[in-house]
Each structure stands twice: as structure tokens, then as C-alpha cells.
Design an enzyme around this catalytic site. Structure first.
Site, mmCIF file in Angstrom:
data_model
loop_
_atom_site.group_PDB
_atom_site.id
_atom_site.type_symbol
_atom_site.label_atom_id
_atom_site.label_comp_id
_atom_site.label_asym_id
_atom_site.label_seq_id
_atom_site.Cartn_x
_atom_site.Cartn_y
_atom_site.Cartn_z
ATOM 1 N N GLU A 155 0.842 -1.184 0.000
ATOM 2 C CA GLU A 155 0.000 0.000 0.000
ATOM 3 C C GLU A 155 0.885 1.244 0.000
ATOM 4 O O GLU A 155 1.911 1.295 0.667
ATOM 5 C CB GLU A 155 -0.887 -0.013 1.247
ATOM 6 C CG GLU A 155 -1.801 1.193 1.359
ATOM 7 C CD GLU A 155 -2.639 1.185 2.639
ATOM 8 O OE1 GLU A 155 -3.696 1.820 2.645
ATOM 9 O OE2 GLU A 155 -2.202 0.544 3.626
ATOM 10 N N LYS A 175 -10.101 1.000 -1.807
ATOM 11 C CA LYS A 175 -10.147 0.702 -0.389
ATOM 12 C C LYS A 175 -11.515 1.115 0.131
ATOM 13 O O LYS A 175 -11.966 2.244 -0.106
ATOM 14 C CB LYS A 175 -9.042 1.466 0.349
ATOM 15 C CG LYS A 175 -8.899 1.088 1.810
ATOM 16 C CD LYS A 175 -7.680 1.766 2.444
ATOM 17 C CE LYS A 175 -7.454 1.299 3.873
ATOM 18 N NZ LYS A 175 -6.238 1.903 4.465
ATOM 19 N N CYS A 213 -5.180 -3.261 3.268
ATOM 20 C CA CYS A 213 -4.856 -2.996 4.658
ATOM 21 C C CYS A 213 -6.054 -3.115 5.605
ATOM 22 O O CYS A 213 -6.480 -4.219 5.940
ATOM 23 C CB CYS A 213 -4.189 -1.631 4.739
ATOM 24 S SG CYS A 213 -3.119 -1.417 6.179
#
Length: 545
Positions: free
Chosen positions: A275, A350, A384
């Protein structure tokens, strides 16, 4: 939103859509054009009746690669009973003078008749793909070996200095480079012997050729399909990325290409970056405010994505380009790009932004979850913090996801532990493999992203067929390195039917379910919460997690 500098305009490259398939009669015109280019100093292209005859004799063995519907490379072959010809054959003899009546469907050897690539496409390493397809064909036809007569066009420049045998030896020892032999040796062929008079009109090779052989180690193990089988063993590569200062975009591209090149050298099917791996570009924006700096950095996202697409095609490897900031329609997102080796690209936004990402940068979450089709199976990408929400991986698993990729960025070990432990849980819950990777080092000039903590790893379900600690591989903490892991997808099938526990099958669907309800206002809530507690000073630590 700052204006995009002219130097960031992506290099104009054609959008590739590569497809591996068998040749058809209607492809002759394209094949002839390529052969006329490649063999302009010999006899040029075949006649159409020779081409049609080969397709009639052995249609499955004539393979090509097309780009956006146009044939750009091809590999032609026949099957022979090799003992009928022996090592001293000529090209004319083994091909029946272009009639290909030497083809024997009951033979034991796949004989390579020709391989050629449009000169404009040679930088994309299409020859390697064709040889890999031939190997797959050889294995699935249960043939003993693949044999070919290889030209040595570089020999002409050394003919007065050394024998052809010496020349071949020096190429094999990497003292010299031959345009064809070097490539064939790199594709796992070995030289059985030299043949004199193989192609009498080949002046560049002085009529010599190498007799090349590739042994099928799976001989006697038959399967149904010839090419294009779904992989049961997948090799993945992971980059534990060192954050370092970069001078400019080209400097950053070199670092990217180094790792793509390195991992593809191990014949991996894909490579995963962390990321915000492009965070060093933030230092080039010269912006003091973190929220302005990250928006300025987003101007680099498109050219970096374009370069990753180019590398994926050129190095024949699927690239999961970690994640990068994307500023569109006045909103800031965090996006991971899947750059497939066939030239196509897809993205996963995300979905869950952390409170600090919202308050410090004004970042918002996306509203779509995708299960991606690749040439090595169905995969998912959760960036993440998204990996800490089990519903997402469960929905991907319901769509057939077998490998979950989690690019992350964390600054402290406790933040890293949240990602790691949740990733391990996702592997067990969903009977899949999970690969995670982050960045290490520091970026002194980049506020809010100045330190990193990572230990990249690949996790498996926890059962007898898998590693005892359910860890397939893991990197050294906080050290720049690559990680290569082989994943056996057949083990997942066995787990689902005969595992000690069977998490997917044993769910109480009669009691509960997980479903997608669409977009909500959570991102706006986070932004409002963040605005109330945003720091008055510019210095603050956060984690992208």
C-alpha cells in the site's frame, strides 16, 4: 487540485489485449506479413497451401498470440516418432518438404517447426509465452520431449575465428550472445548436438543448427486439455519495499522495474507491491500540508499505473500495484490496480478508511467489492484496514476467491499485528491463501508517512496438508527483500471436502448470511468526526492501515 505537470503525462503506449489461442485459416495473411519481415533475408513466408496443410494435419499444435484481434506471434509444430528420423535429420526431411506428411498423431515427440514474433512486439517477450504454451501442449499430449532445430544467426560474425561447436560453447557459457540460441537456452532447452546442412540457405548460421531438446518430466501423466488449463500450482512473488528518497519519476520507475524483473525471473504468476508504495513521490511535491501533498502525489498515479501495465505485459507477470491515491471528482480515494499480463487492468478501491486517513487527508472509501478473474484463478484484493472486516473476504470467498492479496502500510508493530492476525483469520475462515506485504524504512521529508514497519508473509489454512504453523513463507522484518511462494490450489479442494474442520461447508446458512447492501454514508461520518478533532499543528503520526 494542483495541475498535473507536463512531465507526468504518461508515455503513449497502445492498450494491449493479449490472447493465446490456436491459429485459424483466416490468420494466414497476418502470419505471412510477419514471416516476410522476419525471414526477409531468407525465403520469406510460406505458401498458403503449406500453411493450410499444417493446420489440417495438426490444428491443436499451431499456436498464436493476438493483440486486440491481430496476430503478432506464432509457434508451429508437428508430432513425430523421433526414432524414424534420428539426430542427423534436416528441416526438409522432418517436415516432409513442407507437406507435413511426417506428422504422426501417435508419435512421441513434439517437433518445433517454427517460432516467429512481429519485430514491433519483441520487447514484450512473447516468445517465452509461446514456448511455455508448447511445453504445456507437450505435457498434456503426454509426449516424451520437445525437439527443435535452432538457427545460430550470430555465428556468421565469428565463422572466421572459431568452429560452430566453440561458438555454441561460448554462448552456453554466456561469453557470447546469440539472438536465438541464448533465448532457447533460457527457456530450459539443452543442446544435444550440432547439425550441418539443416537449412542450406541459412547463410547467417552457415547452414548449421543446434539440435535442441526439452524433456517432459511429467511424461505418462495425462490430462484432458491441451493448453489453457486452470493452474493447480501457483507461484506468487511479494515485494517488501524499501521506502527511499527518489530524484524523479524515472528513478522511481527503475526501482519498480527492478523488482518486477527480479520476481518474473522466478517464473512467478504475479507480484504484489505494498500500500502507498509510491509515497516517495510525496517528497517531490514540496507541499507542507499533508492533505495537499497527498493530492499532489495523486498526479503521479496515472503514469505509474501506465508503467506497471507496460511492465506486466513486457515481463509476462500479473502485477498487483499495491495501492496509490486517486483524486477524482473532487474526492480522494485509495486504489489498488491489478495489471494483468494480457494487457488488461482492473482496480479495487479501499472500502474502509481509518479515522486518521479521513481526518488527516480527507480520504474516502469506495463502494464496490470485486472478485477478479486471472489466468491463475480467482483472487481478491483488500487494502490494509479492509482485511480487518471479515465480511469482505467471506463475500469474495463465496464468489470463488482462492488467493487474497493484502497490500498494507503500517508504522508500528501493534498496527502491523492487527493486519497480520486478521489476515491469518481470513485464511482459516475462507479456506484460502492470504498474501500480505508492506514497506520498510523511513521517509524523513514525508510528514505522516515517515516510518514503516513490515514483515511480509503468506498464510494458509490450518490443517494437516498445510504448514504446521499455517505460514507458507515470511520475510525478515523491516528488511527490503522479495518473497517467492508456491501455492497448491488442489489442497484447498481437499480441505473443503475432507479437512479436520470445514469452515465454508459447515456454516449455518439457515441462521445467518452476509450480503452486500450498497453504498452508505460512513465515509462522510468519518470526515465529520475527523474535522472536529483534527490537530491544529501539522505534526501527527498516523497509520494507513
Amino acid at each position: 487540485m494542483p495541475a498535473v505537470p507536463e512531465l507526468l503525462t504518461p508515455t503513449a503506449i497502445p492498450a494491449h489485449k493479449l490472447v493465446l489461442r490456436t491459429l485459424k485459416r483466416g490468420d494466414f495473411k497476418a502470419v505471412k506479413e510477419i514471416m516476410d519481415k522476419v525471414y526477409s533475408n531468407m525465403e520469406g513466408a510460406w505458401a498458403q497451401d503449406e500453411y493450410n496443410n499444417l493446420l489440417k494435419k495438426f490444428p491443436e499444435g499451431q499456436i498464436c498470440i493476438e493483440d486486440n484481434g491481430q496476430v503478432v506471434a506464432a509457434a508451429l509444430a508437428i508430432i513425430v516418432e523421433y526414432s524414424k528420423f534420428g539426430d542427423k535429420h534436416t528441416y526438409a526431411k522432418i517436415t516432409g518438404n513442407g507437406k507435413f506428411d511426417t506428422h504422426d498423431a501417435n508419435g512421441d515427440t513434439l517437433y518445433g517447426v517454427d517460432v516467429f514474433v512481429d519485430p514491433e512486439y519483441r520487447s514484450l517477450r512473447l516468445g517465452r509465452r509461446l514456448y511455455d504454451a508448447r511445453k504445456e501442449l507437450c505435457e498434456n499430449l503426454n509426449l516424451r520431449a520437445m525437439v527443435a532445430g535452432g538457427r545460430i544467426p550470430g555465428y556468421a560474425a565469428y565463422a572466421n575465428e572459431m568452429t560452430p561447436a566453440k561458438y555454441v560453447e561460448m554462448v552456453r557459457n554466456k561469453e557470447l550472445t546469440d539472438p536465438i540460441l541464448t533465448f532457447q537456452l533460457a527457456n530450459d532447452f539443452y543442446v544435444r548436438k550440432l547439425i550441418r546442412g539443416y537449412l542450406p540457405y541459412d547463410s547467417e548460421s552457415k547452414a548449421y543448427a543446434t539440435l535442441l531438446e526439452w524433456i517432459n518430466v511429467y511424461y505418462d501423466e495425462e490430462t484432458d486439455k491441451l493448453i489453457g488449463n486452470q493452474k493447480s500450482n501457483v507461484r506468487i512473488g511479494i515485494v517488501q519495499w524499501q521506502m527511499r528518497a527518489t530524484q524523479n519519476l524515472e528513478d522511481f520507475f527503475q526501482q519498480m522495474e527492478f523488482f518486477v524483473d527480479t520476481v518474473s525471473g522466478y517464473k512467478a504468476d504475479c507480484v504484489l507491491f505494498p500500500e502507498f508504495f509510491n509515497a516517495p513521490m510525496m517528497a517531490l511535491t514540496n507541499e507542507e500540508s499533508p492533505s495537499v501533498a497527498i493530492r499532489s502525489m495523486s498526479a503521479y498515479t496515472e503514469p505509474i499505473k501506465t508503467k506497471m501495465m507496460e511492465l506486466a505485459v513486457s515481463y509476462n507477470i500479473n502485477v498487483i500495484a499495491g495501492s496509490m491515491p486517486l483524486y477524482e471528482d473532487g474526492k480522494l480515494y485509495n486504489v489498488s490496480y491489478l495489471c494483468r499480463r494480457d494487457g488488461t487492468v482492473d482496480e479495487q478501491y479501499k472500502l474502509h478508511v481509518t479515522p486518521d486517513e479521513a481526518s488527516y487527508w480527507g480520504m474516502r472509501g469506495g463502494d464496490k467489492l470485486k472478485c477478479f478473474d486471472t489466468d491463475f484463478g480467482k483472487i481478491g484484493i483488500l487494502i490494509c484496514y479492509d482485511a480487518e472486516f471479515p465480511e469482505l473476504a467471506r463475500m469474495l470467498s463465496d464468489e470463488g476467491m482462492k488467493i487474497l492479496f493484502v497490500p498494507f502500510w503500517t508504522d508500528t508493530k501493534n498496527a502491523y499485528q492487527r493486519v497480520r492476525l486478521c489476515a491469518q483469520a481470513r485464511a482459516i475462515e475462507n479456506e484460502c491463501y492470504v498474501a500480505i506485504t508492506g514497506s520498510v524504512g523511513n521517509l524523513p521529508r514525508v510528514e505522516n508517512m515517515d516510518i514503516q514497519y513490515s514483515q511480509s508473509a503468506v498464510f494458509s489454512p490450518s490443517d494437516f496438508a498445510f504448514p504446521h504453523d499455517a505460514i507458507v513463507a515470511e520475510a525478515t522484518p523491516n528488511t527490503e527483500m522479495t518473497l517467492i511462494a508456491d501455492l497448491d490450489l488442489d489442497l484447498l479442494k481437499d480441505l473443503n471436502t475432507s479437512g479436520a474442520v470445514r469452515n465454508l461447508r459447515d456454516r449455518r446458512r439457515d441462521l445467518y448470511s452476509v450480503s452486500w447492501v450498497g453504498k452508505n454514508e460512513r465515509a462522510d461520518e468519518l470526515l465529520e468526526m475527523g474535522a472536529e478533532r483534527a490537530p491544529k499543528t501539522s505534526r501527527r503520526k498516523t497509520t494507513a492501515e
